[in-house]
Scaffold this motif. Structure first.
Motif, mmCIF file in Angstrom:
data_model
loop_
_atom_site.group_PDB
_atom_site.id
_atom_site.type_symbol
_atom_site.label_atom_id
_atom_site.label_comp_id
_atom_site.label_asym_id
_atom_site.label_seq_id
_atom_site.Cartn_x
_atom_site.Cartn_y
_atom_site.Cartn_z
ATOM 1 N N ASN A 81 7.674 20.374 9.573
ATOM 2 C CA ASN A 81 8.753 19.463 9.859
ATOM 3 C C ASN A 81 8.586 18.417 10.654
ATOM 4 O O ASN A 81 9.246 17.502 10.912
ATOM 5 C CB ASN A 81 10.014 20.577 10.557
ATOM 6 N N SER A 82 7.475 18.349 11.538
ATOM 7 C CA SER A 82 7.211 17.520 12.672
ATOM 8 C C SER A 82 6.576 16.327 11.564
ATOM 9 O O SER A 82 6.856 15.052 12.123
ATOM 10 C CB SER A 82 6.203 17.893 13.524
ATOM 11 N N VAL A 83 5.938 16.714 10.664
ATOM 12 C CA VAL A 83 5.463 15.554 9.929
ATOM 13 C C VAL A 83 6.655 14.798 9.138
ATOM 14 O O VAL A 83 6.457 13.826 8.881
ATOM 15 C CB VAL A 83 4.396 16.088 9.025
ATOM 16 N N ALA A 84 7.522 15.766 8.709
ATOM 17 C CA ALA A 84 8.512 15.099 7.870
ATOM 18 C C ALA A 84 9.442 14.305 8.645
ATOM 19 O O ALA A 84 10.436 13.382 8.205
ATOM 20 C CB ALA A 84 9.249 16.390 7.302
ATOM 21 N N ALA A 85 9.338 14.448 10.064
ATOM 22 C CA ALA A 85 10.206 13.804 11.030
ATOM 23 C C ALA A 85 9.681 12.350 11.213
ATOM 24 O O ALA A 85 10.108 11.442 11.746
ATOM 25 C CB ALA A 85 10.310 14.503 12.320
ATOM 26 N N ILE A 86 8.174 12.150 10.936
ATOM 27 C CA ILE A 86 7.825 10.734 10.967
ATOM 28 C C ILE A 86 8.170 9.863 9.668
ATOM 29 O O ILE A 86 7.911 10.191 8.597
ATOM 30 C CB ILE A 86 6.211 10.900 10.795
ATOM 31 N N PRO A 87 8.885 8.692 9.776
ATOM 32 C CA PRO A 87 8.915 8.033 8.606
ATOM 33 C C PRO A 87 7.794 7.735 7.847
ATOM 34 O O PRO A 87 6.874 7.120 8.194
ATOM 35 C CB PRO A 87 9.900 6.788 9.164
ATOM 36 N N ARG A 88 8.142 8.096 6.410
ATOM 37 C CA ARG A 88 6.893 7.734 5.467
ATOM 38 C C ARG A 88 5.563 8.737 5.621
ATOM 39 O O ARG A 88 4.706 8.857 5.049
ATOM 40 C CB ARG A 88 6.555 6.334 5.478
ATOM 41 N N GLY A 89 5.936 9.862 6.483
ATOM 42 C CA GLY A 89 4.812 10.794 6.473
ATOM 43 C C GLY A 89 5.143 12.101 5.442
ATOM 44 O O GLY A 89 6.336 12.580 5.364
ATOM 45 N N ILE A 90 4.130 12.549 5.013
ATOM 46 C CA ILE A 90 4.241 13.538 3.886
ATOM 47 C C ILE A 90 3.498 14.623 4.470
ATOM 48 O O ILE A 90 2.306 14.496 4.354
ATOM 49 C CB ILE A 90 3.706 13.019 2.535
ATOM 50 N N PRO A 91 4.116 15.931 4.593
ATOM 51 C CA PRO A 91 3.325 17.184 4.933
ATOM 52 C C PRO A 91 2.996 17.798 3.445
ATOM 53 O O PRO A 91 3.616 17.583 2.629
ATOM 54 C CB PRO A 91 4.399 17.940 5.466
ATOM 55 N N ILE A 92 1.654 18.382 3.527
ATOM 56 C CA ILE A 92 1.082 18.959 2.612
ATOM 57 C C ILE A 92 0.726 20.536 2.940
ATOM 58 O O ILE A 92 0.074 20.598 3.808
ATOM 59 C CB ILE A 92 -0.033 18.285 1.998
ATOM 60 N N ALA A 93 1.572 21.335 2.518
ATOM 61 C CA ALA A 93 1.172 22.760 3.118
ATOM 62 C C ALA A 93 0.317 23.424 2.291
ATOM 63 O O ALA A 93 0.008 23.875 0.967
ATOM 64 C CB ALA A 93 2.435 23.642 2.853
ATOM 65 N N ASN A 94 -0.680 23.983 3.107
ATOM 66 C CA ASN A 94 -1.716 24.663 2.515
ATOM 67 C C ASN A 94 -1.762 26.150 2.833
ATOM 68 O O ASN A 94 -2.334 26.586 3.645
ATOM 69 C CB ASN A 94 -3.220 24.121 2.680
ATOM 70 N N CYS A 95 -0.849 26.570 1.965
ATOM 71 C CA CYS A 95 -0.503 28.158 2.656
ATOM 72 C C CYS A 95 0.049 28.872 1.332
ATOM 73 O O CYS A 95 0.334 28.430 0.484
ATOM 74 C CB CYS A 95 0.535 28.026 3.657
ATOM 75 N N GLY A 96 0.609 30.202 1.665
ATOM 76 C CA GLY A 96 1.166 31.105 0.768
ATOM 77 C C GLY A 96 2.417 30.662 0.109
ATOM 78 O O GLY A 96 3.088 29.722 0.961
ATOM 79 N N PRO A 97 2.984 30.869 -0.768
ATOM 80 C CA PRO A 97 4.253 30.567 -1.509
ATOM 81 C C PRO A 97 5.374 31.038 -0.419
ATOM 82 O O PRO A 97 5.482 32.346 -0.070
ATOM 83 C CB PRO A 97 4.383 31.269 -2.729
ATOM 84 N N GLY A 98 6.398 30.513 -0.179
ATOM 85 C CA GLY A 98 7.496 30.782 0.530
ATOM 86 C C GLY A 98 7.153 30.386 2.321
ATOM 87 O O GLY A 98 8.214 30.245 3.182
ATOM 88 N N CYS A 99 5.899 30.215 2.640
ATOM 89 C CA CYS A 99 5.506 30.198 4.085
ATOM 90 C C CYS A 99 6.532 28.633 4.754
ATOM 91 O O CYS A 99 7.183 28.880 5.586
ATOM 92 C CB CYS A 99 4.326 29.928 4.279
ATOM 93 N N ALA A 100 6.191 27.651 4.043
ATOM 94 C CA ALA A 100 6.885 26.553 4.588
ATOM 95 C C ALA A 100 8.343 26.462 4.144
ATOM 96 O O ALA A 100 9.132 25.986 5.180
ATOM 97 C CB ALA A 100 6.134 25.129 3.815
ATOM 98 N N ASP A 101 8.814 26.979 3.182
ATOM 99 C CA ASP A 101 10.276 27.081 3.000
ATOM 100 C C ASP A 101 10.895 27.789 3.763
ATOM 101 O O ASP A 101 12.104 27.360 4.377
ATOM 102 C CB ASP A 101 10.347 27.935 1.440
ATOM 103 N N LYS A 102 10.193 29.218 4.544
ATOM 104 C CA LYS A 102 11.058 29.839 5.387
ATOM 105 C C LYS A 102 11.129 28.868 6.829
ATOM 106 O O LYS A 102 12.023 29.214 7.607
ATOM 107 C CB LYS A 102 10.268 31.039 5.656
ATOM 108 N N GLN A 103 10.159 28.131 6.996
ATOM 109 C CA GLN A 103 10.285 27.198 8.231
ATOM 110 C C GLN A 103 11.473 26.370 8.015
ATOM 111 O O GLN A 103 12.017 26.070 9.101
ATOM 112 C CB GLN A 103 9.053 26.468 8.546
ATOM 113 N N TYR A 104 11.557 25.864 6.820
ATOM 114 C CA TYR A 104 12.583 24.864 6.748
ATOM 115 C C TYR A 104 13.920 25.556 7.089
ATOM 116 O O TYR A 104 14.888 25.062 7.677
ATOM 117 C CB TYR A 104 12.526 24.213 5.256
ATOM 118 N N PHE A 105 14.150 26.671 6.351
ATOM 119 C CA PHE A 105 15.359 27.481 6.484
ATOM 120 C C PHE A 105 15.499 27.895 8.115
ATOM 121 O O PHE A 105 16.782 27.861 8.640
ATOM 122 C CB PHE A 105 15.522 28.640 5.826
ATOM 123 N N MET A 106 14.604 28.353 8.776
ATOM 124 C CA MET A 106 14.726 28.585 10.188
ATOM 125 C C MET A 106 15.221 27.315 11.155
ATOM 126 O O MET A 106 15.800 27.554 11.792
ATOM 127 C CB MET A 106 13.657 29.328 10.539
#
Length: 447
Positions: A26-51
């Motif tokens: 989410n910190s990367v997504a907060a940088i204009p034109r910054g793109i985070p790429i999650a290298n992790c298990g399915p659902g990990c990044a999604d849970k962080q978004y919801f939290m």
């Protein structure tokens, strides 16, 4: 004011108030034109978004967060045979599909545990000139605040790079609230930038609506100094920049709220920078006049309806907001702080310094603060407080909703998670934010 209370640390946590390190997507997504790429298990990044976003003021995902975020979705096959080829394909696809200027690969627990050489994969892209960096942000390394600092350091070292040029007097790098984690971060960044610019500075805010994207990050080494406005998050970054670019930093641990604290904040930063004071003093005079114009009108309500207003309050929040809110209501509003609980798992090395800040929170007032993460223990501690005959005021998260109802009190959400409000660009800090905070608290008392 209160005696020190020892709370035994729990070996489990209910009602968590932060995400894990991979939440730094989410910190990367907060940088204009910054793109985070999650290298992790399915659902990990999604849970962080919801939290950190959806269940925290319904902040939204923005251009590259939430469901738009590329992820390797590491599964059994990658754990057995390695995931480097899949990550390579993912980066290649992200560069082709996502329109961005900075790509940050964040590796979670699975990627780190199986030992993939993510650095080698990313290095191949860096050597071809692609703006890609990587950060090892496994959840077992800490929470999303730790992950935030890991990501910032990775961008500085791998994207910003070396610099031996001149520094620009009056240019500041701001290290402040953690994007998305702090519910009001977007409005708070706007207000703090407005204040610093009004005092005569140029400010590189790096995150949010006022940031200028990765090019602004390239300007970090040119700043005269780094300004850390937080009890502990950002300090490691500032120390790293001091070593890397010989760049000094000013640490102000308490976020300013209200005229008195904000004016003192401005003067401290101006003194540190050594810039001309004429502009900052004119700005202070104008802001103070406006602030007290509104406060004078509010004081009529405050004096007329005193019999139904809360006199004592409890604060349950991360260190940054807990300190700032507690100081404002104690030092400038005159309420009585009865229990302060910090919930962000502040690293041990910073805790004594933070305890000292509470012991000197206001003239003649000394507090003892607790560091508790477990929601069950927090609820039990809040129930023990004696609010006398006044209405209990709890400044906390939505997790405190049930205990506040039981106490017949007032809940004003200030910390993660916040599920009862939609937050767009609200701020509780500075000159303007303090008035919004007063509106919020005292509107709740007359409902």
């Amino acid at each position: 004011m209160t005696e020190k209370k020892k709370v035994k640390k729990s070996n489990s946590i209910v009602h968590s108030r932060y995400g894990c390190a991979i939440g730094a997507v989410n910190s990367v997504a907060a940088i204009p034109r910054g793109i985070p790429i999650a290298n992790c298990g399915p659902g990990c990044a999604d849970k962080q978004y919801f939290m950190l976003s959806f269940s925290n003021g319904f902040q939204g995902a923005g251009y590259s967060g939430g469901g738009a975020l590329p992820s390797s979705n590491i599964g059994e096959n990658e754990i057995v045979f390695g995931g480097q080829n899949k990550l390579d394909d993912l980066i290649k696809s992200a560069l082709k599909i996502m329109d961005g200027d900075l790509f940050v690969v964040l590796t979670g627990c699975a990627g780190e545990l199986i030992g993939d050489d993510v650095g080698a994969v990313v290095k191949g892209y860096q050597e071809k000139g692609y703006p890609v960096v990587y950060a090892e942000a496994a959840g077992f390394k800490g929470n999303n605040l730790i992950g935030h600092e890991i990501v910032v350091k990775a961008i500085i070292d791998q994207y910003v790079g070396d610099y031996n040029g001149e520094k620009e007097k009056g240019l500041i790098n701001l290290w402040f609230e953690v994007p998305y984690f702090h519910t009001n971060w977007r409005g708070d960044y706007i207000e703090i930038k407005r204040i610093l610019e009004g005092a005569g500075f140029k400010v590189q805010v790096l995150f949010g609506s006022e940031a200028k994207g990765p090019d602004e990050w390239k300007g970090i080494p040119k700043a005269q100094f780094n300004l850390v406005v937080s009890p502990w998050v950002g300090l490691e970054t500032a120390e790293h920049l001091k070593e890397k670019y010989d760049q000094p930093f000013l640490h102000i641990p308490i976020i300013p709220i209200g005229e008195e604290a904000t004016t003192a904040f401005v003067r401290k930063v101006v003194d540190f920078a050594g810039i001309d004071k004429e502009k900052s003093e004119a700005f202070i005079e104008e802001e103070a006049a406006r602030y007290y114009y509104f406060l004078e009108h509010f004081s009529e309500f405050f004096s007329e309806y005193w019999f139904g207003l809360p006199a004592k309050f409890t604060t349950v929040a991360d260190a940054a907001y807990n300190l700032a809110i507690t100081k404002f209501f104690t030092d400038q509003v005159g309420l009585i702080p009865v229990r302060q609980i910090i919930t962000d798992n502040t690293p041990e090395k910073y805790r004594d310094r933070i305890r000292e800040l509470y012991r000197n929170i206001s003239e003649g007032i000394s507090l003892e603060v607790d560091f508790i993460e477990d929601g069950y223990q927090i609820e039990a501690e809040v129930k023990k407080v004696d609010y006398g005959s006044s209405v209990p005021l709890i400044l906390g998260s939505s997790w405190e909703d049930d205990v506040v109802k039981e106490l017949g009190g007032i809940l004003v959400p200030i910390s993660t998670p916040v599920t009862s409000e939609v937050v767009i660009n609200r701020s509780y800090i500075g000159y303007n934010g303090a008035l919004t905070l007063l509106e919020k608290v005292y509107s709740a008392t007359v409902k």
